[in-house]
Scaffold this active site. Structure first.
Site, PDB file in Angstrom:
ATOM      1  N   ARG A  50      -1.307 -15.541   9.773  1.00  9.86           N
ATOM      2  CA  ARG A  50      -0.733 -16.474   8.721  1.00  9.86           C
ATOM      3  C   ARG A  50      -0.555 -17.915   9.213  1.00  9.86           C
ATOM      4  O   ARG A  50      -0.022 -18.835   8.533  1.00  9.86           O
ATOM      5  CB  ARG A  50       0.968 -16.082   8.609  1.00  9.86           C
ATOM      6  N   LEU A 102      -7.910   3.573  15.402  1.00 12.93           N
ATOM      7  CA  LEU A 102      -7.203   2.917  14.422  1.00 12.93           C
ATOM      8  C   LEU A 102      -7.378   3.902  13.170  1.00 12.93           C
ATOM      9  O   LEU A 102      -6.370   3.754  12.222  1.00 12.93           O
ATOM     10  CB  LEU A 102      -7.752   1.382  14.049  1.00 12.93           C
ATOM     11  N   GLY A 103      -8.161   4.671  13.071  1.00 12.07           N
ATOM     12  CA  GLY A 103      -8.409   5.606  12.082  1.00 12.07           C
ATOM     13  C   GLY A 103      -8.961   4.915  10.868  1.00 12.07           C
ATOM     14  O   GLY A 103      -9.413   3.919  10.846  1.00 12.07           O
ATOM     15  N   GLU A 114      -6.598  -8.175   6.441  1.00 12.70           N
ATOM     16  CA  GLU A 114      -6.168  -7.334   5.477  1.00 12.70           C
ATOM     17  C   GLU A 114      -6.980  -5.931   5.478  1.00 12.70           C
ATOM     18  O   GLU A 114      -6.473  -4.773   5.230  1.00 12.70           O
ATOM     19  CB  GLU A 114      -6.709  -7.986   3.831  1.00 12.70           C
ATOM     20  N   CYS A 171      21.398  -7.762   0.438  1.00 14.10           N
ATOM     21  CA  CYS A 171      20.023  -8.238  -0.095  1.00 14.10           C
ATOM     22  C   CYS A 171      20.198  -9.186  -1.122  1.00 14.10           C
ATOM     23  O   CYS A 171      21.093  -9.421  -2.041  1.00 14.10           O
ATOM     24  CB  CYS A 171      19.572  -6.843  -0.862  1.00 14.10           C
ATOM     25  N   ASP A 230       0.920  -3.422  -3.218  1.00 13.83           N
ATOM     26  CA  ASP A 230       0.492  -2.374  -2.006  1.00 13.83           C
ATOM     27  C   ASP A 230       1.802  -1.526  -2.024  1.00 13.83           C
ATOM     28  O   ASP A 230       2.722  -1.484  -2.957  1.00 13.83           O
ATOM     29  CB  ASP A 230       0.505  -3.178  -0.773  1.00 13.83           C
ATOM     30  N   GLN A 272      -3.250   0.662   4.776  1.00  9.13           N
ATOM     31  CA  GLN A 272      -2.627   1.796   5.256  1.00  9.13           C
ATOM     32  C   GLN A 272      -2.436   1.756   6.835  1.00  9.13           C
ATOM     33  O   GLN A 272      -2.306   2.702   7.351  1.00  9.13           O
ATOM     34  CB  GLN A 272      -3.428   3.026   5.029  1.00  9.13           C
ATOM     35  N   TYR A 317      -6.253  -4.742  -4.387  1.00  4.35           N
ATOM     36  CA  TYR A 317      -5.361  -5.254  -3.542  1.00  4.35           C
ATOM     37  C   TYR A 317      -5.706  -6.248  -2.738  1.00  4.35           C
ATOM     38  O   TYR A 317      -5.575  -7.507  -2.535  1.00  4.35           O
ATOM     39  CB  TYR A 317      -4.479  -4.144  -2.450  1.00  4.35           C
ATOM     40  N   CYS A 326      19.538  -5.691  -8.835  1.00  6.81           N
ATOM     41  CA  CYS A 326      18.712  -4.357  -8.452  1.00  6.81           C
ATOM     42  C   CYS A 326      19.322  -3.209  -9.350  1.00  6.81           C
ATOM     43  O   CYS A 326      20.329  -2.694  -8.895  1.00  6.81           O
ATOM     44  CB  CYS A 326      18.694  -3.932  -7.082  1.00  6.81           C
TER      45      CYS A 326
END
Length: 355
Positions: free
Chosen positions: A33, A88-89, A45, A210, A146, A50, A128, A216
């Site tokens: 960031r 990490l897969g 990203e 919230c 996402d 996932q 995405y 909501c």
DNA sequence: AAGACGGGGGA
DNA sequence: TCCCCAGTCTT
């Protein structure tokens, strides 16, 4: 008796303003960031696809340090990239990452495309990721969708379309796009994801404080725990792996590279005998694997198969220690095997077994 | 449209 | 246990 429910309706700018104000106060300080460098944002990203931030953070630091620029990444061997990615897969991410780095260097002189449409053409970059990079780096108004966005919007707007459908992908993209802050799309996108990750969580969302409490639909109709809706559960395949761990007289062992499509593609492992069931291997099956004359001894390392659970497969794994006098021609020095990318279950074995 | 693809963390 | 994670690609 009919229950009457009051839900405040958003005015045009409400949603975005509430969200971005919340984000300014509550956003976590994360390394990606601090920059709008498309290489750094792209890397973050891909790693975070996932993958929880807690899990991906150290990998991001490692990659940025090892490969500060896209040129450094492009120059590396795929094996080096996979080794750094180990643990990490979803290893296709690493293969595609490397492929795209080389592609960007070769075809664009190391400069990433500056818009959604061109970004999306790159391997490993879908809707995405193209939206994320385009909005964060180039202020292009493309809404990201996402897992967080699905959850927040399905709850706030009471949308019951199952999120794992093609229709939901279109529906949520359109909704997110209509809410998007046109002048600061990157900020809006990150705010919505951060809100989903830390406030509107899957379990035990923090509804009491919230910002969308009055608006909501889910909260005001008692459906928070029911949304988002997801249909169909995947079925898991059982597989029975027997790894043959050769220990030779000259401190070598055998490794093989998984080159076929499927799990762990391009990672290394010990020679494998896969069985249809949990039955114990016999020595003839082991001897068949090697065209060798001299096996000293074979011992089963773990009586109880190791249960290794993947998304779509449940692996039952036995390790067999094969001691031999022979000198394998294509042997790998024991001292060198840690240089090769291997699945976590293999890495765990190597650390447990004292060669 | 459905399935494949990892590994870890939280409840 | 089960669910989910800043998804994408293949069939």
């Amino acid at each position: 008796m009919q229950e009457v429910i009051f839900v405040r309706i958003f005015t045009s700018m409400n949603f975005s303003k509430l969200l971005i104000d919340w984000y300014q106060l509550n956003k976590r300080a994360l390394p990606w960031r601090k920059t709008t460098n498309p290489y750094a944002v792209w890397l973050s990203e891909i790693i975070l696809q996932q993958t929880r931030i807690d899990q991906g953070l150290s990998y991001y630091e490692k990659f940025i340090e090892t490969f500060p620029t896209v040129f450094d990444l492009a120059k590396a061997d795929e094996e080096t990239v996979l080794k750094l990615w180990q643990g990490l897969g979803y290893y296709s991410r690493a293969r595609n990452l490397h492929h795209t780095a080389k592609f960007v260097v070769e075809h664009f002189n190391g400069t990433f495309p500056d818009n959604y449409k061109e970004l999306k053409k790159l391997k490993g970059i879908g809707d995405y990721t193209a939206s994320a990079i385009a909005s964060i780096c180039y202020d292009e108004p493309q809404a990201v969708v996402d897992g967080n966005v699905f959850r927040v919007l399905s709850r706030v707007f009471g949308i019951e379309t199952p999120i794992n459908t093609t229709q939901a992908a279109k529906e949520f993209k359109t909704l997110a796009q209509s809410l998007l802050d046109q002048t600061n799309p990157g900020e809006f996108n990150q705010a919505l994801m951060e809100f989903g990750a830390t406030q509107c969580k899957p379990q035990k969302p923090l509804c009491s404080g919230c910002i969308f409490k009055d608006h909501c639909i889910a909260f005001n109709t008692g459906k928070v725990t029911l949304l988002p809706i997801k249909t169909s559960k995947l079925k898991v395949r059982n597989r029975y792996f027997n790894y043959l761990v050769v220990v030779s007289a000259n401190e070598k062992t055998l490794l093989e590279k998984r080159t076929q499509n499927g799990i762990w593609k391009n990672l290394y492992q010990f020679p494998l005998i896969e069985k249809e069931n949990n039955s114990i291997l016999n020595t003839a099956e082991i001897e068949d694997v090697f065209d060798i004359t001299k096996i000293e001894s074979v011992t089963l390392f773990n009586e109880k198969p190791i249960q290794h659970k993947l998304s779509h497969q449940h692996l039952h794994i036995r390790f067999w220690i094969v001691n031999t006098d022979m000198i394998p021609k294509d042997g790998y020095a024991i001292s060198e095997i840690n240089k090769y990318p291997v699945p976590v279950v293999i890495q765990n074995f190597i650390e447990r077994f004292s060669f």
